[in-house]
Design an enzyme around this catalytic site. Structure first.
Site, short mmCIF file in Angstrom:
data_model
loop_
_atom_site.label_atom_id
_atom_site.label_comp_id
_atom_site.label_asym_id
_atom_site.label_seq_id
_atom_site.Cartn_x
_atom_site.Cartn_y
_atom_site.Cartn_z
N GLY A 140 -20.16 -9.46 33.29
CA GLY A 140 -20.37 -8.55 33.50
C GLY A 140 -21.17 -7.55 33.52
O GLY A 140 -20.84 -5.98 33.60
N ARG A 141 -21.83 -8.45 34.23
CA ARG A 141 -23.38 -7.79 34.44
C ARG A 141 -22.83 -7.56 35.58
O ARG A 141 -23.41 -6.42 36.67
CB ARG A 141 -24.22 -8.18 34.26
CG ARG A 141 -25.51 -8.45 32.66
CD ARG A 141 -26.01 -9.66 32.66
NE ARG A 141 -25.50 -10.56 32.03
CZ ARG A 141 -26.10 -11.58 31.22
NH1 ARG A 141 -27.07 -12.10 32.35
NH2 ARG A 141 -25.42 -12.89 31.20
N ARG A 179 -24.61 -23.60 33.86
CA ARG A 179 -24.30 -22.60 33.53
C ARG A 179 -24.84 -21.89 34.48
O ARG A 179 -26.08 -21.73 34.53
CB ARG A 179 -25.33 -22.45 32.04
CG ARG A 179 -25.03 -20.78 31.14
CD ARG A 179 -24.85 -21.16 29.89
NE ARG A 179 -24.48 -19.83 29.45
CZ ARG A 179 -24.18 -19.78 28.21
NH1 ARG A 179 -25.28 -20.16 27.30
NH2 ARG A 179 -23.83 -18.68 27.79
N HIS A 190 -14.30 -9.37 35.54
CA HIS A 190 -13.59 -11.41 35.27
C HIS A 190 -12.58 -11.45 36.55
O HIS A 190 -12.46 -12.72 36.75
CB HIS A 190 -13.05 -10.92 34.02
CG HIS A 190 -14.04 -10.85 32.79
ND1 HIS A 190 -14.43 -10.96 32.67
CD2 HIS A 190 -13.45 -9.82 31.75
CE1 HIS A 190 -15.64 -11.21 31.32
NE2 HIS A 190 -14.99 -9.86 30.93
N SER A 205 -24.71 -22.15 23.85
CA SER A 205 -23.02 -21.37 23.21
C SER A 205 -21.90 -22.37 23.04
O SER A 205 -21.16 -21.97 22.46
CB SER A 205 -23.07 -20.56 24.46
OG SER A 205 -24.20 -19.38 25.19
N ASP A 255 -20.36 -17.60 33.07
CA ASP A 255 -21.40 -15.88 32.18
C ASP A 255 -21.61 -15.47 33.54
O ASP A 255 -22.41 -15.19 34.70
CB ASP A 255 -22.65 -16.96 31.87
CG ASP A 255 -22.98 -16.04 30.05
OD1 ASP A 255 -22.30 -14.85 29.99
OD2 ASP A 255 -22.43 -17.55 30.20
N ASN A 282 -15.44 -14.84 21.06
CA ASN A 282 -15.11 -14.01 22.20
C ASN A 282 -14.11 -13.19 21.61
O ASN A 282 -14.20 -11.90 21.99
CB ASN A 282 -14.82 -14.41 23.21
CG ASN A 282 -15.79 -15.39 24.23
OD1 ASN A 282 -15.57 -15.55 24.82
ND2 ASN A 282 -17.41 -14.48 24.40
N SER A 324 -14.36 -18.46 23.95
CA SER A 324 -15.07 -18.49 22.64
C SER A 324 -13.90 -18.64 21.61
O SER A 324 -13.61 -17.46 21.23
CB SER A 324 -16.19 -18.94 22.85
OG SER A 324 -16.73 -17.26 22.23
C1 FPP Z 1 -18.36 -14.57 30.30
O1 FPP Z 1 -19.46 -13.13 31.29
C2 FPP Z 1 -16.69 -14.68 31.38
C3 FPP Z 1 -16.11 -14.56 30.01
C4 FPP Z 1 -15.92 -14.52 28.58
C5 FPP Z 1 -14.59 -14.79 31.07
C6 FPP Z 1 -14.42 -15.71 31.63
C7 FPP Z 1 -13.15 -15.85 32.18
C8 FPP Z 1 -12.61 -16.20 33.75
C9 FPP Z 1 -13.82 -15.77 34.61
C10 FPP Z 1 -10.86 -15.28 34.03
C11 FPP Z 1 -10.63 -16.61 35.16
C12 FPP Z 1 -10.18 -17.86 33.64
C13 FPP Z 1 -9.30 -18.58 34.22
C14 FPP Z 1 -9.52 -20.23 33.59
C15 FPP Z 1 -8.41 -18.65 35.23
P1 FPP Z 1 -19.69 -11.71 30.02
O2 FPP Z 1 -18.02 -11.53 30.39
O3 FPP Z 1 -19.93 -12.87 28.84
O4 FPP Z 1 -20.65 -12.05 31.12
P2 FPP Z 1 -21.69 -11.32 30.31
O5 FPP Z 1 -22.61 -11.99 30.08
O6 FPP Z 1 -22.26 -10.43 32.16
O7 FPP Z 1 -21.08 -10.02 30.16
#
Ligand code: FPP
Length: 225
Positions: free
Chosen positions: A5-6, A170, A19, A178, A2, A50, A47
């Protein structure tokens, strides 16, 4: 994983940049886990919930996963890492499904470590699917409903041969499960850090292991250490 995005927002960057940096953290954590002798690592990459994210972000993430597999295939094979996936793989873009299948097959031949990527994964769905499979067997007479126990349910989950996780990490300070591995995490130690996933690297992973090592695990019994 997690906080991608932030992390990006803090820097005035598009979410996808977060990402991308998150993918670098995946590499770093894979290295650290190998060094520490962690045999199984499961990453919650996408997920079932998502899918409702903006189309661009979903496409970008799927693309990034494909690029990751292409770019680091050599590293994965050289380091004897077996790739496995869990979730609704049939919902993923076909080219990504093909890439994953190929690497899963190649990496299964000679391995010491297992990397499991949860993709279009939801734990309630996984448990419901297990219930359906058990119900089918009961209806066809293959299984006596009276014999259904915890072991039966565990055997019908996506990856029945994978041991339950001992530690759940986490990032970004979220205090929720989640819909992740609800059955399998029953006895796991939980570790939450405020660090955003793109900043979670070797050092932060070792800190999490250190915290885990300090805990007295009881499984409902008394403290033995
Ligand atoms: C959650 O952060 C992250 C994700 C939904 C994507 C995770 C995927 C990767 C890191 C890509 C690479 C993965 C592999 C296995 C090679 P968020 O977008 O919810 O962040 P936020 O909570 O700050 O908005």
């Amino acid at each position: 994983m997690d906080g991608n995005g932030r992390w990006a927002k803090q820097r005035g960057l598009p979410r996808l940049k977060g990402h991308e940096q998150g993918a670098e953290s995946v590499r770093a954590v894979l290295r650290a886990a190998r060094q520490a002798g962690v045999k199984y690592l499961t990453l919650y990459a996408f997920s079932t919930e998502n899918w409702i994210r903006p189309k661009d972000e979903v496409e970008g993430l799927m693309n990034l996963l494909g690029v990751f597999m292409d770019r680091y295939e050599g590293e994965i094979l050289k380091n004897k890492i077996r790739l496995r996936v869990m979730g609704q793989i049939e919902r993923l873009p076909e080219n990504l499904q093909k890439k994953l299948s190929k690497l899963m097959e190649k990496s299964a031949k000679d391995y010491e470590y297992t990397l499991i990527v949860a993709l279009s994964y939801g734990s309630r769905l996984e448990i419901a699917e297990a219930a359906k499979a058990i119900a089918r067997k009961a209806a066809s007479g293959e299984l006596d409903p009276e014999t259904v126990n915890e072991e039966t349910v565990a055997q019908h989950l996506y990856l029945p041969d994978v041991p339950d996780p001992e530690l759940m990490i986490r990032t970004s300070g979220e205090l929720r499960l989640s819909n992740f591995l609800l059955w399998q995490l029953s006895y796991a130690e939980l570790y939450v850090t405020d660090v955003f996933w793109p900043d979670f690297r070797e050092e932060q992973f070792f800190q999490a292991l250190e915290a885990f090592n300090q805990r007295g695990r009881r499984y409902g019994g008394v403290v033995t250490q």
